[in-house]
Write an enzyme that holds these catalytic residues in place. Sequence first.
Site, short mmCIF file in Angstrom:
data_model
loop_
_atom_site.label_atom_id
_atom_site.label_comp_id
_atom_site.label_asym_id
_atom_site.label_seq_id
_atom_site.Cartn_x
_atom_site.Cartn_y
_atom_site.Cartn_z
N HIS A 165 86.71 72.88 38.61
CA HIS A 165 87.97 72.21 38.25
C HIS A 165 87.70 71.10 37.24
O HIS A 165 86.57 70.81 36.88
CB HIS A 165 88.68 71.69 39.49
CG HIS A 165 87.96 70.64 40.26
ND1 HIS A 165 86.78 70.88 40.96
CD2 HIS A 165 88.23 69.31 40.47
CE1 HIS A 165 86.38 69.77 41.55
NE2 HIS A 165 87.23 68.80 41.26
N HIS A 177 88.16 67.74 37.13
CA HIS A 177 87.75 66.36 37.39
C HIS A 177 86.39 66.10 36.76
O HIS A 177 85.47 66.92 36.82
CB HIS A 177 87.72 66.07 38.89
CG HIS A 177 89.07 66.06 39.51
ND1 HIS A 177 89.28 66.21 40.87
CD2 HIS A 177 90.31 65.93 38.97
CE1 HIS A 177 90.57 66.16 41.13
NE2 HIS A 177 91.22 65.99 39.99
N ASP A 220 83.80 64.45 37.40
CA ASP A 220 82.56 64.51 38.16
C ASP A 220 82.12 65.95 38.44
O ASP A 220 81.09 66.18 39.09
CB ASP A 220 82.68 63.72 39.47
CG ASP A 220 83.74 64.27 40.40
OD1 ASP A 220 84.86 64.54 39.95
OD2 ASP A 220 83.44 64.44 41.60
N HIS A 221 82.89 66.90 37.93
CA HIS A 221 82.51 68.32 38.02
C HIS A 221 82.41 68.97 36.64
O HIS A 221 81.66 69.92 36.46
CB HIS A 221 83.51 69.09 38.88
CG HIS A 221 83.47 68.69 40.32
ND1 HIS A 221 82.85 69.45 41.29
CD2 HIS A 221 83.96 67.59 40.95
CE1 HIS A 221 82.95 68.84 42.46
NE2 HIS A 221 83.63 67.71 42.27
N HIS A 251 93.74 71.28 45.46
CA HIS A 251 93.07 70.05 45.02
C HIS A 251 93.48 69.76 43.58
O HIS A 251 93.84 68.63 43.24
CB HIS A 251 91.55 70.24 45.12
CG HIS A 251 90.76 69.03 44.76
ND1 HIS A 251 90.80 67.86 45.50
CD2 HIS A 251 89.90 68.80 43.74
CE1 HIS A 251 90.00 66.97 44.94
NE2 HIS A 251 89.44 67.50 43.86
N ASP A 285 85.53 71.30 45.20
CA ASP A 285 86.19 70.32 46.07
C ASP A 285 87.26 70.95 46.95
O ASP A 285 88.17 70.27 47.43
CB ASP A 285 86.83 69.21 45.22
CG ASP A 285 85.79 68.22 44.73
OD1 ASP A 285 84.62 68.33 45.13
OD2 ASP A 285 86.15 67.35 43.91
N HIS A 325 80.01 68.09 47.22
CA HIS A 325 79.69 66.70 47.59
C HIS A 325 78.92 66.62 48.90
O HIS A 325 79.02 67.51 49.74
CB HIS A 325 80.98 65.87 47.74
CG HIS A 325 81.67 65.59 46.46
ND1 HIS A 325 81.43 64.46 45.70
CD2 HIS A 325 82.58 66.31 45.77
CE1 HIS A 325 82.18 64.50 44.61
NE2 HIS A 325 82.89 65.61 44.63
#
Length: 371
Positions: free
Chosen positions: A158, A160, A162-163, A215, A239, A277
Amino acid sequence: MLWLVGGVSILRMVYCFLIRWRTIYFSRHDFCRITWKKGRSGQVFWRKLLSKIMARTEKPLFRIAYTLYTRTRLGYMYYKRQMKKAREHYPAGHSTVHPMEFNDIKVIPISVLSDNYSYLVIDTASSVAVVVDPADPQTVQAVLKEEGVMLEAILCTHKHWDHSGGNKGLKRLHSSCRVYGNAADNIPGLTHPLTHKDSVTVGRMHFKALFTPGHTVGHMIYLLDGQAIGAPSSLFSGDLVFLSGCGRMFEGSATTMLSSLDTVSSLSDDTLLWPGHEYAEDNLLFAAEVEPRNAARENKYQWVLQQRGQKMCTSPSTIGEEKQYNPFLRSHSAELHLALGLQQFQDEDWTQFRARVLEELRKRKDLYNRR
C-alpha cells in the site's frame, strides 16, 4: 479565501511546532497513540490533557494529519525524518532476524525504521529476488548486495510511506525492476498495476496478489505459492494482519475490512504469515483483555516475551495459529461476543453482526493504544 489562508497557516504552525520541539511522535498506524520524547516532568498531566482534547476532536484532527501524511510532501518529509532517526537509533535494525529457506527459496525479513519489516524473497537457484515493501532503500540494497542477487520486482502492499518510501530509490538502482501494486493507492514508482488474483512470477516464485481494502483503498497482500516449491505458502500481509492484530480502518468500513480479513482466514492453516510490523507483544496483551481465558494466546504470549526479551523477530506465525488467538480473525467467537457485551439483533444478518464486532474491537484497540 481568508479562511483557507488561515487554515494553511495553522497547519504550518502545528507542523513546525512538532518538528521543532519533537515532543510528540504520531505512530504511522495508530495516529492517536502518543509517546512523549522529552523529560518526564509534567508528562502524565499533559498526556491526560491531550487525550481529552483528542477524544473530543479526534476525527477532524486525524483527518488533517492523515491527509498531510498521505497526500502532501510533509508526509514524505516526516517519513525521511523517521528513517534518519531509526538509522541512528537502530544501526543494526530494531530486531534480530533469521532467514527461512525451503527448497531453494529464501525469505529474509529486513528490520527497517522503528518497527517495520521488509522482506527479500530469493530464488537461490537463479539468484533473482523480489522485495516486499522496501521502506528503507539503503538497508534493502545492503542485503541485496550481501546476498549477491538481482532485484527483479518490488511488491508494494500500500501507499503509506513506511511501506512504499523506498520504491523509487531502488528503481533508480535497478532500472529493469518492476514495481507492483494497486493503482487505486497511488503507489510511488508503480509500473505494473495489479487487480485481485493477478499473478506475479519471478524465477520459480509464483505470487498471487489479493485485493484487501480497508486499511487503504488499494491495499494488496501477496501469497507466495508453496505448492510449486514443495513448501508451505507464505503470505506477506502488509498492514492488513499482524501477529494477533490488524491494521486500522483508515479508508474503509468495518464491512470492507471484515471481507479482507475473511480472505486471510480462508487460506490454508499452514500458510506462513509475514506481517509488516513488529507489534506482537502489544497485540497479545490487548487480546488478553477481550479473551482472557484463551490458552493459545497465553502460550503464544510467553513465547513472544522470550523472543522480544532478546529483541528477536516474531515472524512468521501461521494462519492456523492466528485463527486461535487473533481477535480480529475471531469475530465469530461467542466468547468474544460475551466479552464485548454484544448480541446479534433479531433482524441483523451474520455478516453485519460480525462487522459490528470488528468495529467494536478496533475501537477498543485504539483506546488501548492511547493509554
